[in-house]
Motif scaffolding. Structure first.
Motif, short mmCIF file in Angstrom:
data_model
loop_
_atom_site.label_atom_id
_atom_site.label_comp_id
_atom_site.label_asym_id
_atom_site.label_seq_id
_atom_site.Cartn_x
_atom_site.Cartn_y
_atom_site.Cartn_z
N HIS A 477 7.22 -23.76 8.02
CA HIS A 477 8.12 -22.63 7.79
C HIS A 477 9.50 -23.07 7.33
O HIS A 477 10.29 -22.25 6.85
N LYS A 480 8.51 -23.00 3.46
CA LYS A 480 7.78 -21.88 2.86
C LYS A 480 8.05 -20.62 3.69
O LYS A 480 8.11 -20.68 4.91
N SER A 481 8.18 -19.52 3.02
CA SER A 481 8.50 -18.27 3.71
C SER A 481 7.30 -17.76 4.49
O SER A 481 6.17 -18.17 4.25
N GLU A 482 7.57 -16.85 5.40
CA GLU A 482 6.48 -16.23 6.19
C GLU A 482 5.48 -15.53 5.29
O GLU A 482 4.28 -15.52 5.56
N SER A 484 4.67 -16.42 2.22
CA SER A 484 3.80 -17.45 1.64
C SER A 484 2.75 -17.89 2.64
O SER A 484 1.57 -17.98 2.32
#
Lengths: 508, 272
Positions: A477, A480-482, A484
């Motif tokens: 995290h 990468k975003s939630e 993604s």
């Protein structure tokens, strides 16, 4: 012998990372019936197991259960070494039906615990599938089994004047299937690009046993979604790569390298710009080594390439490689570059060496490539492979060192060295934090999530090329975003609803 | 009585551009020689000779007046001279032969070197060269040159100490029984060895400042004819073949049988 038995015992599970292993309650362990079934698919030499029907000595299974660094200790009681894609398919089909977890394993040179059985999964080694299927010397397209060792492939295509599009220090042991499953980067990425571009096709066994044959040798094929891209870098969580079709570039007629000593880190960026501009298309690698790493290398017998006087108090070093079609042309470009660097009003470099023979060329590379092994000799390393802006390379290393000092964990009693080296041309830093006397929970607690946070602050990647494996699942995290991560989970669900394929890896 | 002025030393280092030692040698299809379309570099024994000359200067400082390197070879050999200049030689001589000409033989080389030495107005006190070239493994040039010049020689040197005041050189040689120590009057011919246990020296890398300086150092071009030497080969190579392939050993039916046989023989696997 007794020591190895101890290493498989639960005592080692008190490591901090072990707390994060899910219990895999949805999976079954391998039992005698399963072995009997595998025996009907595979030759006896393809099955290793501590179960009594096979009684493989613990020494023979141990290499499959411990990673290269000796950091991750697996729990598999059985290892399978199929010879054909068909056998892989039948194994997977059976495991899906029996809900047995599978860990695909290549050369076991990964650095993030991605090829190790965490609980009771069976290890499926691709090492016995090592045939080259075809090579076209005109197009350079190579089709090979996933278990082919990278260096063997290089040697296979060398007489045809081709080289593999990737190169890394582990080339003598790593397998092409593993390289692809981890989207390995390496020393040549700067010039030849990533595997997402050079892989033309894959043969994959899906988590239900179906064989997905997309072993195309076509350079261009825009027909539908490019599924192979999911498996490249999928770290074996969506399927097992069994065959590879890859584009190999022509071997350069002329290769040279130079090793430069820089007075201070701030010169690296302008040096990179100058080198890129003057060498242009012939630049094929640009590697960075900080002073700590360089001194360590010398202590372990690498080099020396420069005398101590010449090095003086240089703060860091850069290795530049050129690959081109004409030695005279390349040398002229190199000589012009070197002359302009040395005669500048404020030289960016203190000094350097230029290889004068293939032997010297190899020894210059050996200094950079040998660092990873030296690190292993210094102690147990915590490795952080990160992407950060080039200008931040030095301050990231310094911040980590400061942190360990502030926690009283810096010195021969705990963290003996903090160093950085790596593919600076790609913005990729390999941060190595050496625990002289072994891994300890408080060391890891001081480093993580601190390092991930400073990388996230700089909008970097917590894993430039090593992948996620089991090591960085909970750090995903940071880069990468939630959203993604949520969609990654959906893709995993589509391919592997039973979650048998390399469970516990990549996705938190 | 006034002591005679110490003559400053002039060192000559003949070098050869040969197939790089890391290259896999292949016999050419006509079986007349080896495939020469491969990487070349300075003969490793000659690298050691150049390094030794530079080290002698580092030890004796101003007592060494000049280090001159010479090569007899095609135009590409100029690169090898540049490397030697970048390692610390002062000047170079390129006795150029045409690209297509056959490689000169040791006697031809020795005669050329003799002619060159006789041309040096300031004389030559020490000649250091590799004990053999790795392409022909002849190992004759140094000895022939010593014979032609009537000079002392010390071959397979593993340690060299030059004493300019006394005009001698103390040299340790590698021989079958161990080591032999010689004291030779100057001028002397020394051939360098590549000892397994302890190298005579480890050749230095050419550092960038030295490479830049090397470009400005003089390279004199000559031909064998100008030196009055005939280097036509006197030997004829009739045939070159690879050694016969090894035979023997049993056959197994498949890999499993192989594994079983290996295990029987007590050979176990090793983790890469």
């Amino acid at each position: 012998m007794l020591r190895l038995h101890n290493s498989i015992r639960p005592a080692f599970r008190s490591r901090r990372w072990a707390h994060n292993i899910p219990t895999f309650s949805h999976l079954n362990s391998v039992n005698e019936e399963d072995i009997a079934h595998f025996s009907s698919i595979l030759a006896p030499t393809s099955i290793l197991s501590t179960l009594s029907s096979v009684s493989t000595p613990a020494d023979d299974i141990a290499p499959y259960n411990v990673d290269w660094m000796g950091k991750y200790h697996g729990q598999a009681n059985s290892v399978l070494r199929p010879r054909t894609t068909q056998q892989v398919s039948e194994i997977v089909k059976y495991c899906a039906q029996r809900k047995i977890g599978i860990v695909p394993q290549g050369g076991n040179t990964g650095l993030v615990g991605g090829g190790i059985s965490l609980q009771k999964e069976i290890v499926l080694s691709l090492g016995a599938m090592n045939n080259v299927r075809s090579f076209d010397p005109v197009s350079g397209v190579l089709v090979a089994d996933a278990g082919c060792i990278l260096q063997s492939l290089s040697e296979y295509i060398a007489p045809h004047n081709h080289i593999m599009p990737l190169d890394l220090g582990a080339k003598g042991s790593c397998q092409i299937g593993g390289n692809i499953s981890t989207n390995a980067g390496g020393l040549r990425l700067l010039r030849y690009g990533s595997l997402h571009g050079t892989v033309l096709g894959l043969e994959v066994v899906l988590p239900d046993g179906t064989i997905l044959d997309q072993l195309s040798t076509l350079r261009k094929d825009n027909t539908g979604y490019d599924l192979k891209q999911l498996f490249i870098g999928g770290e074996g969580t969506l399927g097992i790569v069994t065959g590879v079709s890859i584009l190999t570039p022509p071997a350069p007629q002329a290769t040279n390298n130079i090793f430069l000593a820089l007075p201070r880190f701030d010169n690296v960026l302008p040096l990179f710009q100058t080198v890129k501009r003057q060498l242009g298309e012939i630049m094929s690698a640009f590697e960075y080594i900080d002073r700590t790493a360089y001194d360590m290398g010398l202590q372990h017998g690498l080099g020396p390439l420069l005398s101590a006087d010449e090095v003086g108090d240089s703060q860091c070093f850069v290795l530049v490689e050129t690959s081109g079609g004409n030695q005279d042309h390349d040398l002229e470009k190199l000589n012009n570059l070197l002359e302009s660097l040395l005669t500048a009003d404020e030289p960016l470099i203190n000094t350097g060496v230029l290889s004068q023979s293939p032997t010297q060329f190899n020894s210059i590379w050996a200094l950079r490539e040998g660092l990873t092994e030296c690190v292993q000799k210094e102690g147990k390393p915590y490795k952080y492979d990160v992407s950060v802006p080039l200008a931040d390379f030095q301050n990231v290393v310094d911040a980590v060192r400061e942190r360990m000092i502030s926690k009283g964990l810096y010195g021969d009693h705990a963290i003996s060295k903090v160093m950085g080296y790596g593919h600076v041309g790609d913005g990729n830093l390999h941060l190595n934090v050496i625990a002289k006397h072994g891994y300890r929970p408080e060391l890891e607690a001081a480093l993580e999530p601190f390092i991930y946070e400073i990388v996230a602050d700089r909008k970097g990647s917590v894993s430039a090329e090593h992948g996620i494996g089991s090591m960085k699942r909970d750090a995903l995290h940071y880069s990468k975003s939630e959203v993604s991560i949520e969609w990654m989970r959906k893709v995993k669900q589509v391919f592997d609803p039973l979650n048998i394929m390399n469970p516990g890896k990549v996705l938190p | 009585m006034r002591p005679s002025a110490v003559r400053l030393l002039n060192i000559l280092v003949p070098i050869k551009r040969a197939v790089d030692y890391a290259v896999k040698i292949r016999v050419n299809p006509e079986q007349t020689g080896i495939d020469l379309n491969v990487k070349h570099s300075m003969n490793p024994f000659d690298e050691i000779a150049v390094e030794e000359a530079v080290r002698i200067r580092e030890r004796l400082k101003d007592a060494v007046k000049s280090i001159k390197v010479v090569t007899i070879g095609p135009p590409k050999s100029a690169e090898t001279l540049r490397t030697a200049l970048a390692m610390g030689a002062d000047s170079a001589v390129h006795v150029e032969i045409p690209e297509s000409a056959p490689s000169p033989e040791p006697l031809g080389v020795a005669k050329t070197l003799k002619a060159l030495i006789e041309r040096q107005k300031e004389g030559v006190d020490v000649v250091i060269l590799g004990k053999q070239a790795i392409d022909d493994d002849a190992g004759q040039t140094g000895q022939m040159l010593a014979g032609l010049m009537g000079w002392s020689q010390a071959t397979f040197a593993s340690k060299v100490e030059v004493n300019p005041e006394q005009k001698v050189a103390n040299i340790t040689r590698e021989i079958d029984g161990g080591l032999e120590e010689l004291r030779c009057k100057l001028p002397v011919i020394i051939t360098t060895d590549l000892r397994q246990v302890q190298l005579l020296n480890e050749p230095r890398y050419a550092s960038l400042p030295n490479i830049m300086k090397a470009k400005k150092k003089p390279v004199e071009k000559l031909t064998a004819a100008e030196l009055g030497v005939d280097i036509t080969p006197r030997l004829e190579t009739i045939k070159v073949t690879e050694p016969p392939k090894r035979v023997g050993g049993g056959k197994v039916a498949n890999v499993d049988e192989l594994l079983a046989k290996l295990k029987e023989a007590g050979i176990t696997g090793k983790r890469a």
